[in-house]
Design a protein around this motif. Structure first.
Motif, PDB file in Angstrom:
ATOM      1  N   TYR A  20       0.832  -1.203   0.000  1.00 28.90           N
ATOM      2  CA  TYR A  20       0.000   0.000   0.000  1.00 28.90           C
ATOM      3  C   TYR A  20       0.866   1.252   0.000  1.00 28.90           C
ATOM      4  CZ  TYR A  20      -3.480   3.338   1.852  1.00 28.90           C
ATOM      5  OH  TYR A  20      -4.304   4.415   2.062  1.00 28.90           O
ATOM      6  N   ASN A  23       2.850   1.693  -3.251  1.00 32.72           N
ATOM      7  CA  ASN A  23       1.927   2.137  -4.297  1.00 32.72           C
ATOM      8  C   ASN A  23       1.526   3.588  -4.102  1.00 32.72           C
ATOM      9  OD1 ASN A  23       1.949  -0.295  -5.604  1.00 32.72           O
ATOM     10  ND2 ASN A  23       0.009  -1.012  -4.766  1.00 32.72           N
TER      11      ASN A  23
ATOM     12  N   ILE B   7       5.706   2.973  11.101  1.00 29.57           N
ATOM     13  CA  ILE B   7       5.931   2.095   9.961  1.00 29.57           C
ATOM     14  C   ILE B   7       7.314   1.469  10.045  1.00 29.57           C
ATOM     15  CG2 ILE B   7       6.070   1.973   7.459  1.00 29.57           C
ATOM     16  CD1 ILE B   7       4.169   4.360   7.337  1.00 29.57           C
ATOM     17  N   SER B 134      -6.563  -4.789  11.411  1.00 29.80           N
ATOM     18  CA  SER B 134      -7.140  -3.593  10.774  1.00 29.80           C
ATOM     19  C   SER B 134      -6.431  -3.250   9.470  1.00 29.80           C
ATOM     20  CB  SER B 134      -7.081  -2.398  11.734  1.00 29.80           C
ATOM     21  OG  SER B 134      -5.779  -1.853  11.797  1.00 29.80           O
ATOM     22  N   PHE B 135      -5.201  -3.742   9.315  1.00 29.70           N
ATOM     23  CA  PHE B 135      -4.452  -3.448   8.088  1.00 29.70           C
ATOM     24  C   PHE B 135      -5.134  -4.039   6.862  1.00 29.70           C
ATOM     25  CE2 PHE B 135       0.145  -2.679   9.737  1.00 29.70           C
ATOM     26  CZ  PHE B 135      -0.340  -1.934  10.775  1.00 29.70           C
ATOM     27  N   PHE B 136      -5.850  -5.126   7.079  1.00 35.09           N
ATOM     28  CA  PHE B 136      -6.454  -5.792   5.933  1.00 35.09           C
ATOM     29  C   PHE B 136      -7.569  -4.961   5.330  1.00 35.09           C
ATOM     30  CE2 PHE B 136      -4.382  -8.998   8.414  1.00 35.09           C
ATOM     31  CZ  PHE B 136      -3.691  -9.704   7.453  1.00 35.09           C
ATOM     32  N   LYS B 138      -7.726  -1.550   5.903  1.00 32.11           N
ATOM     33  CA  LYS B 138      -7.162  -0.240   5.573  1.00 32.11           C
ATOM     34  C   LYS B 138      -6.271  -0.267   4.336  1.00 32.11           C
ATOM     35  CE  LYS B 138      -7.109   1.791  10.216  1.00 32.11           C
ATOM     36  NZ  LYS B 138      -6.316   1.934  11.456  1.00 32.11           N
ATOM     37  N   PHE B 139      -5.543  -1.337   4.193  1.00 32.17           N
ATOM     38  CA  PHE B 139      -4.480  -1.321   3.179  1.00 32.17           C
ATOM     39  C   PHE B 139      -4.642  -2.382   2.113  1.00 32.17           C
ATOM     40  CE2 PHE B 139      -2.251   0.149   7.159  1.00 32.17           C
ATOM     41  CZ  PHE B 139      -2.466   1.485   6.882  1.00 32.17           C
ATOM     42  N   ASN B 140      -5.833  -2.882   1.974  1.00 32.68           N
ATOM     43  CA  ASN B 140      -6.003  -3.988   1.056  1.00 32.68           C
ATOM     44  C   ASN B 140      -6.352  -3.512  -0.343  1.00 32.68           C
ATOM     45  OD1 ASN B 140      -5.779  -6.771   0.835  1.00 32.68           O
ATOM     46  ND2 ASN B 140      -8.003  -7.001   0.777  1.00 32.68           N
ATOM     47  N   ASN B 142      -5.493  -1.253  -2.654  1.00 34.51           N
ATOM     48  CA  ASN B 142      -5.909   0.118  -2.877  1.00 34.51           C
ATOM     49  C   ASN B 142      -4.601   0.854  -3.071  1.00 34.51           C
ATOM     50  OD1 ASN B 142      -6.675   2.836  -2.554  1.00 34.51           O
ATOM     51  ND2 ASN B 142      -8.464   2.172  -1.399  1.00 34.51           N
ATOM     52  N   THR B 143      -4.536   1.657  -4.072  1.00 28.38           N
ATOM     53  CA  THR B 143      -3.246   2.252  -4.370  1.00 28.38           C
ATOM     54  C   THR B 143      -2.767   3.193  -3.287  1.00 28.38           C
ATOM     55  OG1 THR B 143      -4.256   4.083  -5.514  1.00 28.38           O
ATOM     56  CG2 THR B 143      -3.666   2.169  -6.826  1.00 28.38           C
ATOM     57  N   GLY B 144      -3.695   3.613  -2.423  1.00 28.37           N
ATOM     58  CA  GLY B 144      -3.265   4.539  -1.398  1.00 28.37           C
ATOM     59  C   GLY B 144      -3.214   5.963  -1.903  1.00 28.37           C
ATOM     60  N   SER B 145      -3.649   6.164  -3.150  1.00 28.23           N
ATOM     61  CA  SER B 145      -3.655   7.528  -3.672  1.00 28.23           C
ATOM     62  C   SER B 145      -4.942   8.210  -3.249  1.00 28.23           C
ATOM     63  CB  SER B 145      -3.565   7.510  -5.190  1.00 28.23           C
ATOM     64  OG  SER B 145      -4.702   6.890  -5.728  1.00 28.23           O
ATOM     65  N   ARG B 146      -4.890   9.495  -3.093  1.00 28.95           N
ATOM     66  CA  ARG B 146      -6.066  10.214  -2.653  1.00 28.95           C
ATOM     67  C   ARG B 146      -6.807  10.810  -3.844  1.00 28.95           C
ATOM     68  NH1 ARG B 146      -6.423  10.737   2.847  1.00 28.95           N
ATOM     69  NH2 ARG B 146      -5.084  12.276   3.802  1.00 28.95           N
ATOM     70  N   ASP B 149      -2.664  14.552  -8.233  1.00 31.44           N
ATOM     71  CA  ASP B 149      -2.545  15.554  -9.282  1.00 31.44           C
ATOM     72  C   ASP B 149      -1.808  14.933 -10.464  1.00 31.44           C
ATOM     73  OD1 ASP B 149       0.592  16.899  -8.513  1.00 31.44           O
ATOM     74  OD2 ASP B 149      -0.428  15.340  -7.343  1.00 31.44           O
ATOM     75  N   GLY B 150      -1.703  15.693 -11.531  1.00 29.85           N
ATOM     76  CA  GLY B 150      -1.041  15.151 -12.708  1.00 29.85           C
ATOM     77  C   GLY B 150       0.422  14.978 -12.430  1.00 29.85           C
TER      78      GLY B 150
END
Lengths: 150, 150
Positions: A20, A23, B7, B134-136, B138-140, B142-146, B149-150
DNA sequence: AACAAAAAGTTAGTATGCCAAATGTTTGCC
DNA sequence: GGCAAACATTTGGCATACTAACTTTTTGTT
């Protein structure tokens, strides 16, 4: 089936987190990984650390650090410099580009750090961290063998 | 410097654990790693699972599983068998040697599992596991991008 | 000063892990 | 029945990570 799952849980959760996070870094156009960013942070704090210093601080083997620094050097974020006082040592210098990239990475890493904590009270996070920290005493540089037979 | 360490703590603790555990396995003359042992356990439970089943159950990418099964097959602990019902699928069969090796590994893994828990009351371990679980969510996958921007 | 031991880095070999792309097979839709 | 989409698996490329072995340099002992 009950608690054999602890190690499995740790491994799998860490895998999810790592994927995650990396990425997320890619999605934000950050050109370093989490581990590489750690090196950049340490060098921003204090430039010109040796390979051995860095490997100890990020907690990896020297040989692992060699590859990490290779990759950072290849893209111009750090440079190896001979130590004037010890010809065995190399001083690793972070470049301005390296510092900038580290700063970009830091934003993402901070965000994911917060995501980990969301939903849990501080006391619980303290317990979480306490248990993780215990690994350093329990599992540090010890083969884990008891009295191995031949 | 305060909580950017979460982390880092997870990564480093897991590194220590993995190294300790795999060294313990080697010291006990076990010929499989922790991750490989997980495959053997699953097959002992229910033989003839497909690659996809296994990769889902141990939580790794299909391509990672290919390598794991390659190595287990090379030493004769599992065998790939064509599925009679779906020509895309392979059924992985554990051999008697594979089961025996898995049993040997299990003893070591159980011991290390206990070592993790020593020094902490069950309630704290429950919190520890809860946060990891909870990581499963939260972090499953999914690119983690919000909203990059370009 | 000589020589062994320790330390700093690198290299080679192996094991996870991911992603992207490729191949072959099956499904679903018309 | 035909064809696109989905699925199962593998391959190739990359990034960690460790151990063991090796080179070079420094330290410590006598």
């Amino acid at each position: 089936m009950k608690d054999d799952r602890l190690i499995f849980l740790i491994f799998t959760a860490q895998n999810k987190l790592r994927t995650y996070l990396n990425n997320a870094l890619v999605a934000a156009n950050v050109r370093v990984t989490f581990v590489q960013a750690g090196i950049l942070f340490l060098l921003k704090q204090s430039n010109g650390r040796t390979m051995s210093d860095l490997s100890q601080l990020i907690g990896v083997d020297n040989s692992t650090l060699t590859g990490l620094v290779d990759r950072l050097e290849k893209v111009g974020f750090v440079a190896r410099q001979a130590s004037p006082t010890d010809r065995r040592s190399l001083l690793i210098q972070v470049t301005p580009e390296g510092i900038a990239e580290g700063d970009k990475a830091k934003m993402i890493i901070k965000r994911v750090n917060e995501e980990i904590k969301t939903g849990f009270p501080p006391e619980e996070m303290e317990i979480f961290k306490k248990i993780l920290r215990s690994f350093f005493e329990k599992f540090n540089k010890n083969t884990g063998s008891r009295s191995e037979d031949g």
